[in-house]
Design an enzyme around this catalytic site. Structure first.
Site, PDB file in Angstrom:
ATOM      1  CG  MET A  33      -2.521  -1.006   1.246  1.00  0.00           C
ATOM      2  SD  MET A  33      -3.341  -0.319   2.468  1.00  0.00           S
ATOM      3  CE  MET A  33      -2.102  -1.572   3.848  1.00  0.00           C
ATOM      4  N   GLY A  66       5.221   0.980  -2.862  1.00  0.00           N
ATOM      5  CA  GLY A  66       6.406   1.106  -3.890  1.00  0.00           C
ATOM      6  C   GLY A  66       7.646   1.634  -4.107  1.00  0.00           C
ATOM      7  CD  GLU A 172      -3.296  -3.474  -9.028  1.00  0.00           C
ATOM      8  OE1 GLU A 172      -1.657  -4.437  -9.497  1.00  0.00           O
ATOM      9  OE2 GLU A 172      -4.014  -3.596  -8.229  1.00  0.00           O
ATOM     10  CE1 TYR A 174       1.624   2.932 -11.088  1.00  0.00           C
ATOM     11  CE2 TYR A 174       0.696   0.582 -10.098  1.00  0.00           C
ATOM     12  CZ  TYR A 174       0.653   2.668  -9.793  1.00  0.00           C
ATOM     13  OH  TYR A 174       0.185   2.793  -8.902  1.00  0.00           O
ATOM     14  NE  ARG A 222      -0.491  -6.325  -6.710  1.00  0.00           N
ATOM     15  CZ  ARG A 222      -0.903  -5.658  -6.168  1.00  0.00           C
ATOM     16  NH1 ARG A 222      -0.584  -4.982  -5.568  1.00  0.00           N
ATOM     17  NH2 ARG A 222      -2.555  -5.441  -6.026  1.00  0.00           N
ATOM     18  CD  GLN A 347     -16.176   6.982   3.968  1.00  0.00           C
ATOM     19  OE1 GLN A 347     -17.515   6.007   3.974  1.00  0.00           O
ATOM     20  NE2 GLN A 347     -16.142   8.599   4.951  1.00  0.00           N
ATOM     21  CD  GLN A 419     -28.110   9.580  10.322  1.00  0.00           C
ATOM     22  OE1 GLN A 419     -27.927   9.295   8.776  1.00  0.00           O
ATOM     23  NE2 GLN A 419     -29.443  10.180  10.762  1.00  0.00           N
ATOM     24  CD1 TRP A 592     -14.287   5.876  -9.319  1.00  0.00           C
ATOM     25  CD2 TRP A 592     -15.031   4.938 -10.843  1.00  0.00           C
ATOM     26  NE1 TRP A 592     -13.837   4.614  -8.868  1.00  0.00           N
ATOM     27  CE2 TRP A 592     -14.259   3.991 -10.540  1.00  0.00           C
ATOM     28  CE3 TRP A 592     -15.742   4.405 -11.780  1.00  0.00           C
ATOM     29  CZ2 TRP A 592     -14.215   3.021 -10.214  1.00  0.00           C
ATOM     30  CZ3 TRP A 592     -15.647   2.928 -12.063  1.00  0.00           C
ATOM     31  CH2 TRP A 592     -14.560   2.026 -11.555  1.00  0.00           C
TER      32      TRP A 592
HETATM   33 FE1  SF4 Z   1      -9.970   1.600   4.260  1.00  0.00          FE
HETATM   34 FE2  SF4 Z   1     -12.052   1.889   5.309  1.00  0.00          FE
HETATM   35 FE3  SF4 Z   1     -11.361  -0.744   4.557  1.00  0.00          FE
HETATM   36 FE4  SF4 Z   1     -10.706   1.339   6.536  1.00  0.00          FE
HETATM   37  S1  SF4 Z   1     -12.409   0.442   6.459  1.00  0.00           S
HETATM   38  S2  SF4 Z   1      -8.797   0.249   5.301  1.00  0.00           S
HETATM   39  S3  SF4 Z   1     -10.667   2.810   5.641  1.00  0.00           S
HETATM   40  S4  SF4 Z   1     -11.564   0.921   3.295  1.00  0.00           S
END
Ligand code: SF4
Ligand code: NAP
Length: 686
Positions: A33, A66, A172, A174, A222, A347, A419, A592
């Protein structure tokens, strides 16, 4: 095999694996990541602490984000690079930190190719990507040879820095991936044309790196197991490349899914769990080296089943290790139910990265912020009340009780979640249930006194009954000032998503924020007058929706246009007053997907409207000054929220130590990410 309480539940996940002369302690890999941590001040130290925590959590192997093998390969100026001995020396703090916890760690070598967000942008050909404003220059044969040497140098430096191996990033979209397909490689020399020539770059790379590092060093390749772009590789070409890479000396074949520019979503919540296991399974049948399955594997039961049926030999989980650093340890302890599960919201990870901030995690705000949080108990245990068991209140109660405070959690309704309970009606968002399950478990474990159906007054909470109060009383829907708002056709989003009210065939939605879009998506996938149900996702349906060819007979694994129109059970119009592009505030990495899904179903989106009135005919608006009636059986109101903060004001006026968090603090821009983080941070400060 080491026996442990988890061995009978997860025997395949916990089986060690010999790779070359190394042994991985289990089959769980933390996938690469790009967290941006290493771009912060004191970044390598933070990275070392972050990764050490995952090694302490017993993950079998960590793959770093990377590192570019040369400056042209940088993903962006200032990005991670490994070209010098001094950099290797600095990286030793990272490898040492992981090794101290008996972990293994590989450095990923990534050349961004035509995705490099910089002037010096190179590719096999000068074909620009639609997601990068910088056009690539076609590499000369000498530059290609030099780049291979740069990969070799990078691998040797990684060994010098103490890494156990490298992952060569070939997916991906690249640079390496660009060489392998006709979409981006129209060369007519030895590096283009036939599949043999297009595969030459990765194959030479792997064999030269192997020759340089010897047998004692792990090489993971990969591979792009499905490109999901027009002009991508066929299944046959992918298998042929996999076999060549194996012969060239790779120890493990990791799988990448989809190019960054693909118009098919690959990792966010609308993708069913395990949706891409078929792509790993195809490769496992074709090669002798261990194969890794990846993407949307977030629970140990699923991971175990993938290994048990032989779809892969290892599983890669990247975001799940942000969500829970001790995933593997909990598996070994047979305590999979205590795992904080990644809900694929993107998020706090991808969306933060895309806005040039370091990653974290919505369900675990400690992720990548390990140096900011105290793991120990509070110096003085206190009697604490938390009012409201939504995302923020749950996080505050769980963390405060972990720190040793005596916590009472009051909730006005008959269940926890606030919520979040509405989310599960939206396709894919039933993942939020995992969050409720996790935090519910933590408040039980912490001995929190949960009082449902209770709305304490300031007087109940004051008078010395509690030493501190956290007000997490959330929000209520805003009632817009539109004549006819009390017409029977009008339904508020919370009543719709909770099933109290239903919607008819023709629907107008007032408000095109996050909830307006979610409501539209929900309505596109439910029949008129049908109530909400938790919508699990079906892999075959997902493949049909996005035209995915799982047989991979078609180039790129696409059976047609991913954005081809689909039928909808309703006629929907989504409206907002602002003239700006609707949905602009949605998550960068998920907005999107929602926009595409609604566009496929012909949802009309109108910006710049002025609401006039609601009556039997529907919703009357002015659009560009021209009166218009949106004929509707139901008008759903998604016009934002208003804070419930009276309790906080009353407590403050009475001199009670009170803290307000989440929607009660600030209703606009409310989201679960902010609420959870505020809950955790306030609990740390109590
Ligand atoms: Fe990312 Fe949401 Fe997973 Fe946390 S829960 S790693 S913010 S996708
Ligand atoms: P929001 O994103 O702030 O959107 C509110 C909408 O209501 C806007 O379209 C606004 O547009 C409209 N509005 C505001 N006041 C109005 C009024 N008086 N009359 C008529 N319309 C009015 O809020 P939300 O949709 O309720 O979402 C709440 C939070 O949850 C947001 O922070 C959101 O990001 C988050 N969330 C995100 C997602 C996601 O990203 N997928 C999903 C769900 C929720 P105009 O003022 O232009 O009309």
């Amino acid at each position: 095999m080491q026996t442990s309480p988890g061995t009978s539940l997860y025997p395949h996940l916990l089986a060690p694996l010999k790779v070359g002369r190394s042994t991985l302690r289990n089959r769980m890999i933390m996938g690469s990541m790009h967290t941006r941590l290493d771009m912060e001040e004191n970044g390598l130290h933070k990275m070392a602490v972050f990764l050490a925590e995952r090694a302490r959590g017993e993950i079998g192997l960590i793959i770093t984000g990377g590192y570019a093998p040369n400056t042209a390969g940088l993903i962006e100026p200032g990005g991670p690079i490994l070209t010098e001995h001094a950099q290797a020396r600095e990286l030793q703090q990272v490898t040492d930190a992981v090794h101290r916890h008996d972990g293994k760690i590989c450095l990923q070598i990534l050349h961004a190719g035509r995705y490099a967000r910089q002037e010096e942008c190179l590719g096999p050909s000068d074909i620009r990507s639609r997601i990068n404003r910088f056009p690539p220059r076609a590499m000369t044969p000498a530059e290609i040879e030099q780049t291979i040497s740069d990969y070799v140098r990078c691998a040797l430096l990684a060994r010098e820095a103490g890494f156990d191996g490298v992952e060569i990033m070939g997916s991906e979209g690249y640079l390496i991936n660009e060489f392998t397909v006709l979409r981006t490689n129209d060369r007519s020399d030895a590096w283009g044309g036939s599949a043999e020539n297009r595969h030459r770059f990765p194959v030479e790379l792997v064999s030269k790196v192997r020759a340089a590092v010897g047998q004692d060093f792990i090489i993971i390749y990969r591979i792009s197991a499905i490109d999901l772009v027009e002009g991508g590789a066929t299944g046959e070409e992918i298998v042929s490349l996999a076999r060549k890479v194996e012969a060239a000396g790779a120890d493990i074949l990791n799988t990448g899914i989809g190019w960054h520019e693909a118009r098919v979503p690959t990792i966010a919540y609308p993708i069913p769990r395990g949706a891409w296991r078929f792509a790993a399974a195809r490769l496992k049948r074709a090669v002798g080296i261990p194969v890794v399955a990846s993407n949307r594997i977030n629970k140990p039961e699923l991971a175990e089943e993938i290994l048990a049926v032989g779809d892969s030999d290892l599983v890669s989980m990247a975001r799940p290790l942000l969500a829970d650093p001790h995933f593997a340890k909990k598996v070994r302890e047979g305590n999979g139910g205590a795992i904080n599960v990644c809900i694929a919201c993107n998020q706090a990870c991808l969306d933060l990265i895309f806005s040039d901030r370091s990653a974290s995690c919505l369900v675990n705000p400690r992720a990548c912020r390990e140096t900011e949080f105290d793991e120990g108990p509070a110096a003085t245990p206190r009697k604490v009340a938390v009012v409201g068991a939504g995302a923020g209140g749950l996080a505050a109660a769980a963390e405060a009780s972990r720190r040793g405070h005596r916590v009472t959690l009051f909730e006005a309704s008959d269940r926890i979640g606030g919520q979040l309970n509405l989310a599960r009606a939206v396709p894919g968002k039933s993942e939020f249930d995992e969050m409720l399950r996790y935090f519910g478990g933590r408040i039980d474990e912490g001995g929190v006194d949960l009082q449902l159906n209770k709305s304490p007054t300031a007087r109940d909470l004051g008078n010395g009954n509690f030493e501190a109060v956290v007000v997490a009383s959330g929000v209520h829907p805003r009632i817009p000032d539109i004549p006819g708002i009390d017409h029977p056709k009008v339904v508020f989003y919370n009543d719709l998503l909770s099933g109290k009210r239903h919607a008819g065939h023709r629907v107008a939605i007032v408000g095109a924020g996050g909830i307006g879009f979610d409501v539209a998506e929900y309505l596109c996938h439910s029949q008129p007058d049908e109530g909400p149900k938790a919508r699990g996702l079906d892999i075959a349906e997902f493949q049909r929706e996005w035209n995915i060819d799982s047989s991979l007979t078609q180039p790129g694994g696409l059976a047609g246009d991913p954005l081809a129109p689909r039928s909808s059970p309703r006629e929907i119009t989504l409206l907002q007053r602002k003239a700006t592009r609707p949905g602009v505030g949605l998550g960068v990495s998920t907005g999107w997907i929602l926009r595409s899904s609604l566009a496929k179903r012909d949802v009309k989106i109108l910006a710049g409207v002025s609401y006039q009135r609601i009556d039997d005919a529907g919703l009357h608006v002015l659009l560009d000054g021209v009166p218009r009636v949106i004929g509707a059986d139901t008008i759903v109101i998604c016009a934002g929220q208003v804070s419930n903060r009276e309790l906080f004001d009353e407590l403050s006026a009475a001199g009670v130590e009170a803290h307000v968090i989440g929607g009660a603090k600030e209703a606009s821009e409310l989201d679960a990410m902010r609420a959870v983080e505020e809950g955790m941070r306030i609990a740390q400060a109590l």
